[in-house]
Design a protein around this motif. Structure first.
Motif, PDB file in Angstrom:
ATOM      1  N   GLU A 297      -8.052 -28.908 -15.247  1.00 28.75           N
ATOM      2  CA  GLU A 297      -7.420 -27.915 -14.184  1.00 28.75           C
ATOM      3  C   GLU A 297      -8.247 -26.587 -14.022  1.00 28.75           C
ATOM      4  N   GLU A 298      -8.280 -26.536 -12.679  1.00 28.76           N
ATOM      5  CA  GLU A 298      -8.899 -24.971 -12.192  1.00 28.76           C
ATOM      6  C   GLU A 298      -7.963 -24.392 -11.288  1.00 28.76           C
ATOM      7  N   THR A 299      -7.393 -23.227 -11.630  1.00 27.82           N
ATOM      8  CA  THR A 299      -6.429 -22.415 -10.790  1.00 27.82           C
ATOM      9  C   THR A 299      -7.087 -21.171 -10.400  1.00 27.82           C
ATOM     10  N   ILE A 300      -6.294 -20.631  -9.206  1.00 27.98           N
ATOM     11  CA  ILE A 300      -6.800 -19.248  -8.878  1.00 27.98           C
ATOM     12  C   ILE A 300      -5.565 -18.426  -8.886  1.00 27.98           C
ATOM     13  N   SER A 301      -5.398 -17.263  -9.085  1.00 30.24           N
ATOM     14  CA  SER A 301      -4.215 -16.251  -8.990  1.00 30.24           C
ATOM     15  C   SER A 301      -4.534 -15.271  -8.097  1.00 30.24           C
ATOM     16  N   LEU A 302      -3.865 -14.826  -7.111  1.00 28.67           N
ATOM     17  CA  LEU A 302      -4.119 -13.719  -6.153  1.00 28.67           C
ATOM     18  C   LEU A 302      -3.214 -12.673  -6.358  1.00 28.67           C
ATOM     19  N   PRO A 303      -2.970 -11.860  -7.124  1.00 30.17           N
ATOM     20  CA  PRO A 303      -1.795 -10.868  -7.019  1.00 30.17           C
ATOM     21  C   PRO A 303      -2.455  -9.730  -6.308  1.00 30.17           C
ATOM     22  N   GLY A 304      -1.404  -8.825  -5.727  1.00 32.10           N
ATOM     23  CA  GLY A 304      -1.556  -7.778  -4.769  1.00 32.10           C
ATOM     24  C   GLY A 304      -0.553  -7.094  -4.154  1.00 32.10           C
ATOM     25  N   SER A 305      -0.762  -5.946  -3.473  1.00 29.09           N
ATOM     26  CA  SER A 305       0.328  -5.448  -2.786  1.00 29.09           C
ATOM     27  C   SER A 305      -0.005  -5.044  -1.378  1.00 29.09           C
ATOM     28  N   VAL A 306       1.121  -5.155  -0.410  1.00 29.94           N
ATOM     29  CA  VAL A 306       0.939  -4.807   0.880  1.00 29.94           C
ATOM     30  C   VAL A 306       1.791  -3.857   1.370  1.00 29.94           C
ATOM     31  N   PHE A 307       1.638  -2.911   2.116  1.00 30.82           N
ATOM     32  CA  PHE A 307       2.316  -1.990   2.692  1.00 30.82           C
ATOM     33  C   PHE A 307       2.564  -2.053   4.000  1.00 30.82           C
ATOM     34  N   HIS A 308       3.872  -1.928   4.587  1.00 35.40           N
ATOM     35  CA  HIS A 308       4.400  -1.865   5.781  1.00 35.40           C
ATOM     36  C   HIS A 308       3.529  -1.215   6.901  1.00 35.40           C
ATOM     37  N   GLU A 309       3.040   0.143   6.247  1.00 33.91           N
ATOM     38  CA  GLU A 309       2.540   0.962   7.315  1.00 33.91           C
ATOM     39  C   GLU A 309       1.223   0.213   7.870  1.00 33.91           C
ATOM     40  N   ILE A 310       0.678  -0.456   6.793  1.00 33.02           N
ATOM     41  CA  ILE A 310      -0.724  -1.127   7.274  1.00 33.02           C
ATOM     42  C   ILE A 310      -0.532  -2.540   7.795  1.00 33.02           C
ATOM     43  N   ALA A 311       0.331  -3.423   7.429  1.00 32.12           N
ATOM     44  CA  ALA A 311       0.492  -4.736   7.861  1.00 32.12           C
ATOM     45  C   ALA A 311       1.868  -5.218   7.438  1.00 32.12           C
ATOM     46  N   ASP A 312       2.330  -6.230   8.074  1.00 36.10           N
ATOM     47  CA  ASP A 312       3.704  -6.816   7.802  1.00 36.10           C
ATOM     48  C   ASP A 312       3.543  -7.882   7.186  1.00 36.10           C
ATOM     49  N   GLY A 313       3.624  -7.574   5.587  1.00 38.99           N
ATOM     50  CA  GLY A 313       3.289  -8.816   4.656  1.00 38.99           C
ATOM     51  C   GLY A 313       4.246  -9.820   4.563  1.00 38.99           C
ATOM     52  N   SER A 314       5.331  -9.685   5.162  1.00 41.21           N
ATOM     53  CA  SER A 314       6.279 -10.690   5.087  1.00 41.21           C
ATOM     54  C   SER A 314       5.951 -11.918   5.919  1.00 41.21           C
ATOM     55  N   VAL A 315       5.484 -11.456   7.037  1.00 43.72           N
ATOM     56  CA  VAL A 315       4.829 -12.581   8.049  1.00 43.72           C
ATOM     57  C   VAL A 315       3.982 -13.341   7.553  1.00 43.72           C
ATOM     58  N   SER A 316       2.822 -12.577   6.848  1.00 44.12           N
ATOM     59  CA  SER A 316       1.729 -13.611   6.130  1.00 44.12           C
ATOM     60  C   SER A 316       2.482 -14.261   4.797  1.00 44.12           C
ATOM     61  N   ILE A 317       3.181 -13.941   4.353  1.00 41.06           N
ATOM     62  CA  ILE A 317       3.849 -14.585   3.023  1.00 41.06           C
ATOM     63  C   ILE A 317       4.494 -15.805   3.754  1.00 41.06           C
ATOM     64  N   ASP A 318       5.329 -15.472   4.793  1.00 44.41           N
ATOM     65  CA  ASP A 318       6.052 -16.667   5.312  1.00 44.41           C
ATOM     66  C   ASP A 318       4.996 -17.669   5.748  1.00 44.41           C
ATOM     67  N   GLU A 319       4.017 -17.122   6.596  1.00 45.53           N
ATOM     68  CA  GLU A 319       2.790 -18.238   7.045  1.00 45.53           C
ATOM     69  C   GLU A 319       2.309 -18.901   5.607  1.00 45.53           C
ATOM     70  N   LEU A 320       2.065 -18.445   4.555  1.00 44.75           N
ATOM     71  CA  LEU A 320       1.587 -19.169   3.331  1.00 44.75           C
ATOM     72  C   LEU A 320       2.715 -20.099   2.822  1.00 44.75           C
ATOM     73  N   ARG A 321       3.865 -19.614   2.912  1.00 45.57           N
ATOM     74  CA  ARG A 321       5.077 -20.667   2.519  1.00 45.57           C
ATOM     75  C   ARG A 321       4.995 -21.962   3.430  1.00 45.57           C
ATOM     76  N   ALA A 322       4.808 -21.583   4.590  1.00 44.02           N
ATOM     77  CA  ALA A 322       5.234 -22.768   5.666  1.00 44.02           C
ATOM     78  C   ALA A 322       3.681 -23.662   5.263  1.00 44.02           C
TER      79      ALA A 322
END
Length: 128
Positions: A47-72
């Protein structure tokens, strides 16, 4: 562009991850022997896995839209090519998990900060 998973681009404007954690395994079958170490035989990549942890701030980008896109994207079950900003191709990956946590909320319930982690699993072959 930090990284692209299919047509989703990780960047300051979408989701900028803090770390890229990559783990690869290789399989070795063993056979018990008396009086000595077990015999081993290499059986191929694991198995090969990649984990991408991070933080997004509302003043810079609407992270919820991007997370919803990745969920889709994850809901399709499709494999997506993973390429970094230098053009290095990691291979084809599926999304196996997305964790997110909102913090420091605005009065309307919008989080000021979203901490996230995206888990990817490689599904292609090295020679693909």
């Amino acid at each position: 562009m930090l990284l692209a998973l299919g047509m989703f681009v990780f960047s300051i404007d979408t989701l900028a991850f803090d770390d890229l954690n990559r783990r690869a395994n290789w399989r070795h079958a063993t056979s018990t022997r008396v009086g000595t170490r077990d015999a081993t035989q290499f059986t191929g990549p694991g198995e090969e896995t990649i984990s991408l942890p991070g933080s997004v701030f509302h003043e810079i980008a609407d992270g919820s839209v991007s997370i919803d896109e990745l969920r889709a994207m994850a809901n399709t079950g499709d494999a997506w090519s993973l390429v970094d900003g230098r053009g290095y191709v990691y291979g084809a990956f599926v999304i196996t998990g997305i964790d997110d946590r909102g913090k420091g909320f605005f009065p309307d319930g919008t989080p000021r900060q979203i901490d996230f982690s995206i888990e990817l699993l490689r599904v292609d072959h090295d020679d693909a």
